[in-house]
Design a protein around this motif. Structure first.
Motif, PDB file in Angstrom:
ATOM      1  N   ALA A  51      56.764  28.660 -16.626  1.00  0.00           N
ATOM      2  CA  ALA A  51      57.199  29.219 -17.800  1.00  0.00           C
ATOM      3  C   ALA A  51      57.602  30.780 -17.421  1.00  0.00           C
ATOM      4  N   LEU A  52      57.216  31.356 -16.575  1.00  0.00           N
ATOM      5  CA  LEU A  52      57.728  32.750 -16.015  1.00  0.00           C
ATOM      6  C   LEU A  52      59.029  32.512 -15.350  1.00  0.00           C
ATOM      7  N   LEU A  53      59.043  31.498 -14.567  1.00  0.00           N
ATOM      8  CA  LEU A  53      60.480  31.237 -13.792  1.00  0.00           C
ATOM      9  C   LEU A  53      61.491  30.780 -14.552  1.00  0.00           C
ATOM     10  N   ARG A  54      61.030  30.059 -15.757  1.00  0.00           N
ATOM     11  CA  ARG A  54      62.214  29.750 -16.866  1.00  0.00           C
ATOM     12  C   ARG A  54      62.799  31.067 -17.446  1.00  0.00           C
ATOM     13  N   LYS A  55      62.224  31.967 -17.446  1.00  0.00           N
ATOM     14  CA  LYS A  55      62.739  33.232 -17.978  1.00  0.00           C
ATOM     15  C   LYS A  55      63.898  33.726 -17.001  1.00  0.00           C
ATOM     16  N   GLN A  56      63.856  33.398 -15.785  1.00  0.00           N
ATOM     17  CA  GLN A  56      65.002  34.036 -14.853  1.00  0.00           C
ATOM     18  C   GLN A  56      66.273  33.044 -15.164  1.00  0.00           C
ATOM     19  N   GLY A  57      66.072  31.514 -15.489  1.00  0.00           N
ATOM     20  CA  GLY A  57      66.803  30.509 -15.701  1.00  0.00           C
ATOM     21  C   GLY A  57      67.550  30.925 -17.091  1.00  0.00           C
ATOM     22  N   TRP A  58      66.778  31.270 -17.980  1.00  0.00           N
ATOM     23  CA  TRP A  58      67.318  31.697 -19.357  1.00  0.00           C
ATOM     24  C   TRP A  58      68.200  33.082 -19.251  1.00  0.00           C
ATOM     25  N   ARG A  59      67.884  34.093 -18.255  1.00  0.00           N
ATOM     26  CA  ARG A  59      68.695  35.086 -18.211  1.00  0.00           C
ATOM     27  C   ARG A  59      70.038  34.653 -17.574  1.00  0.00           C
ATOM     28  N   PHE A  60      70.017  33.602 -16.782  1.00  0.00           N
ATOM     29  CA  PHE A  60      71.292  33.037 -16.344  1.00  0.00           C
ATOM     30  C   PHE A  60      72.265  32.750 -17.038  1.00  0.00           C
ATOM     31  N   LEU A  61      71.626  32.175 -18.163  1.00  0.00           N
ATOM     32  CA  LEU A  61      72.378  31.364 -19.245  1.00  0.00           C
ATOM     33  C   LEU A  61      72.878  32.521 -20.571  1.00  0.00           C
ATOM     34  N   THR A  62      72.036  33.452 -20.699  1.00  0.00           N
ATOM     35  CA  THR A  62      72.422  34.335 -21.841  1.00  0.00           C
ATOM     36  C   THR A  62      73.192  35.653 -21.163  1.00  0.00           C
ATOM     37  N   ASN A  63      72.964  35.941 -20.086  1.00  0.00           N
ATOM     38  CA  ASN A  63      73.258  37.168 -19.595  1.00  0.00           C
ATOM     39  C   ASN A  63      74.282  36.907 -18.154  1.00  0.00           C
ATOM     40  N   PRO A  64      75.386  36.094 -18.464  1.00  0.00           N
ATOM     41  CA  PRO A  64      76.267  35.555 -17.315  1.00  0.00           C
ATOM     42  C   PRO A  64      76.995  36.623 -16.664  1.00  0.00           C
ATOM     43  N   THR A  65      77.010  37.849 -16.967  1.00  0.00           N
ATOM     44  CA  THR A  65      77.928  38.882 -16.630  1.00  0.00           C
ATOM     45  C   THR A  65      76.961  39.760 -15.547  1.00  0.00           C
ATOM     46  N   ARG A  66      75.627  39.508 -15.701  1.00  0.00           N
ATOM     47  CA  ARG A  66      74.719  40.596 -14.797  1.00  0.00           C
ATOM     48  C   ARG A  66      75.019  40.127 -13.332  1.00  0.00           C
ATOM     49  N   LEU A  67      74.856  41.083 -12.366  1.00  0.00           N
ATOM     50  CA  LEU A  67      75.116  40.789 -11.197  1.00  0.00           C
ATOM     51  C   LEU A  67      74.292  39.724 -10.278  1.00  0.00           C
ATOM     52  N   VAL A  68      73.246  39.645 -10.834  1.00  0.00           N
ATOM     53  CA  VAL A  68      72.528  38.541 -10.021  1.00  0.00           C
ATOM     54  C   VAL A  68      72.701  37.235 -10.903  1.00  0.00           C
ATOM     55  N   SER A  69      73.074  37.192 -11.970  1.00  0.00           N
ATOM     56  CA  SER A  69      73.641  35.806 -12.464  1.00  0.00           C
ATOM     57  C   SER A  69      75.154  35.363 -11.900  1.00  0.00           C
ATOM     58  N   ARG A  70      75.825  36.265 -11.566  1.00  0.00           N
ATOM     59  CA  ARG A  70      77.180  36.162 -11.113  1.00  0.00           C
ATOM     60  C   ARG A  70      76.846  35.731  -9.631  1.00  0.00           C
ATOM     61  N   LEU A  71      75.928  36.315  -9.003  1.00  0.00           N
ATOM     62  CA  LEU A  71      75.707  35.650  -7.459  1.00  0.00           C
ATOM     63  C   LEU A  71      75.255  34.499  -7.427  1.00  0.00           C
ATOM     64  N   PHE A  72      74.256  34.200  -8.255  1.00  0.00           N
ATOM     65  CA  PHE A  72      73.742  32.727  -8.177  1.00  0.00           C
ATOM     66  C   PHE A  72      74.928  31.596  -8.599  1.00  0.00           C
ATOM     67  N   LYS A  73      75.483  32.162  -9.674  1.00  0.00           N
ATOM     68  CA  LYS A  73      76.784  31.125  -9.802  1.00  0.00           C
ATOM     69  C   LYS A  73      77.529  30.725  -9.199  1.00  0.00           C
ATOM     70  N   ALA A  74      78.073  32.032  -8.351  1.00  0.00           N
ATOM     71  CA  ALA A  74      79.145  31.834  -7.209  1.00  0.00           C
ATOM     72  C   ALA A  74      78.392  30.629  -6.071  1.00  0.00           C
ATOM     73  N   ARG A  75      77.179  30.812  -6.082  1.00  0.00           N
ATOM     74  CA  ARG A  75      76.718  30.233  -4.716  1.00  0.00           C
ATOM     75  C   ARG A  75      75.911  28.738  -5.354  1.00  0.00           C
ATOM     76  N   TYR A  76      75.648  28.326  -6.324  1.00  0.00           N
ATOM     77  CA  TYR A  76      74.907  27.241  -7.027  1.00  0.00           C
ATOM     78  C   TYR A  76      75.847  26.492  -8.226  1.00  0.00           C
ATOM     79  N   PHE A  77      76.358  27.237  -9.085  1.00  0.00           N
ATOM     80  CA  PHE A  77      76.875  26.304 -10.349  1.00  0.00           C
ATOM     81  C   PHE A  77      78.241  26.955 -10.636  1.00  0.00           C
ATOM     82  N   LYS A  78      79.200  26.894  -9.722  1.00  0.00           N
ATOM     83  CA  LYS A  78      80.540  27.588  -9.779  1.00  0.00           C
ATOM     84  C   LYS A  78      81.294  26.914 -11.147  1.00  0.00           C
ATOM     85  N   TYR A 110      63.988  33.565 -26.258  1.00  0.00           N
ATOM     86  CA  TYR A 110      63.037  33.147 -24.898  1.00  0.00           C
ATOM     87  C   TYR A 110      61.914  33.665 -24.955  1.00  0.00           C
ATOM     88  N   SER A 111      60.519  33.100 -24.998  1.00  0.00           N
ATOM     89  CA  SER A 111      59.444  33.688 -24.711  1.00  0.00           C
ATOM     90  C   SER A 111      58.417  32.835 -23.686  1.00  0.00           C
TER      91      SER A 111
END
Length: 266
Positions: free
Chosen positions: A61-88, A209-210
């Motif tokens: 449940a805690l890890l899902r919070k990171q995945g939710w941030r990838f979805l809702t905050n795609p412009t964050r640096l960490v989201s952009r890095l993971f997107k470039a590497r794993y889901f272009k 998300y909570s």
């Protein structure tokens, strides 16, 4: 636990430590009797458990919070890095584990299924939602399109609307989708087609998300929580206005966890 998926043996050790403390004897070097399994103790209080955390599920449940941030905050640096590497070419919901993934990504990706269970798209202009592999239909159990067609690949929901963007293109929908998908799509009301599409968490009234709601969803899916049964004996017991020690004694008596002569003979 918010970034790494702990090994199962580590979470089991934590649970064993908590269980020993709960059932432990006050006397030195005397092992207390474990009257109930840890899995039963992790059940919701409304069905006879004590509501202890299952640490594996809580970790997810805690890890899902990171995945939710990838979805809702795609412009964050960490989201952009993971997107470039794993889901272009998509987003977190349509991503795959990939080749030679990092331990952090492997951990977060383990949370994919529950994110898919609770994430929903609120359709606006439809420009951000892929027709396939995105939860946008009005079916609570399965919000994904079940019709298989190559014409859906890389196409957005906006392509299913009429030219005036005032509603769905009924003819196109009836030609391309099966009966179940047709009913789900047509039942969606397009009230704010000029607004952008919005992703929300369907298990919270606020749409945000909570960790609490994600953990609760996991337990409900496993049948360990039954929060809708207001007439249960256990709920009536926990509503009694009494000191916690008295309620704990009553719970042990009703659960068969008291060291009575009969119990010790079994």
């Amino acid at each position: 636990m918010s970034v790494f998926l702990l090994p199962l043996e580590v979470t089991k050790d934590i649970e064993r430590t908590v269980a020993k403390y709960w059932w432990g004897s006050k006397q030195n070097n005397v092992r207390g009797i474990h009257w109930m399994s840890w899995s039963r103790m992790c059940r919701h209080k409304s069905i006879g458990g004590l509501g202890f955390r299952n640490f594996r599920d809580f970790n997810l449940a805690l890890l899902r919070k990171q995945g939710w941030r990838f979805l809702t905050n795609p412009t964050r640096l960490v989201s952009r890095l993971f997107k470039a590497r794993y889901f272009k070419s998509g987003n977190f919901l349509s991503s795959s584990l990939g080749d030679n993934p990092s331990f952090v990504w492997r951990s977060i990706w383990e949370s994919m299924k529950l994110v898919q269970s609770g994430a929903r798209w609120l359709v606006g202009n439809g420009n951000s939602i892929d027709i396939m592999r995105q939860p946008w239909l009005s079916d609570e159990q399965n919000p994904y399109v079940t019709t298989e067609s190559q014409s859906f690949v890389n196409n957005k929901v906006s392509s299913l609307m009429n030219l005036e963007r005032s509603g769905w293109d009924i003819e196109v929908i009836k030609d391309l989708f099966n009966d179940r998908d047709q009913e789900c799509i047509i039942s969606l009301q397009l009230n704010d087609i000029m607004n952008e599409d919005k992703l929300y968490w369907s298990k919270e009234a606020s749409g945000s998300y909570s960790v609490k709601s994600a953990y609760r969803l996991l337990q409900v899916q496993k049948g360990l929580w039954n929060i809708n049964d207001n007439a249960s004996l256990w709920k009536k017991m926990w509503r009694i206005k009494a000191p916690p020690k008295a309620l704990n004694l009553l719970w042990r008596a009703l659960s068969g966890c008291l060291p009575t002569y009969v119990s010790l003979q079994l």
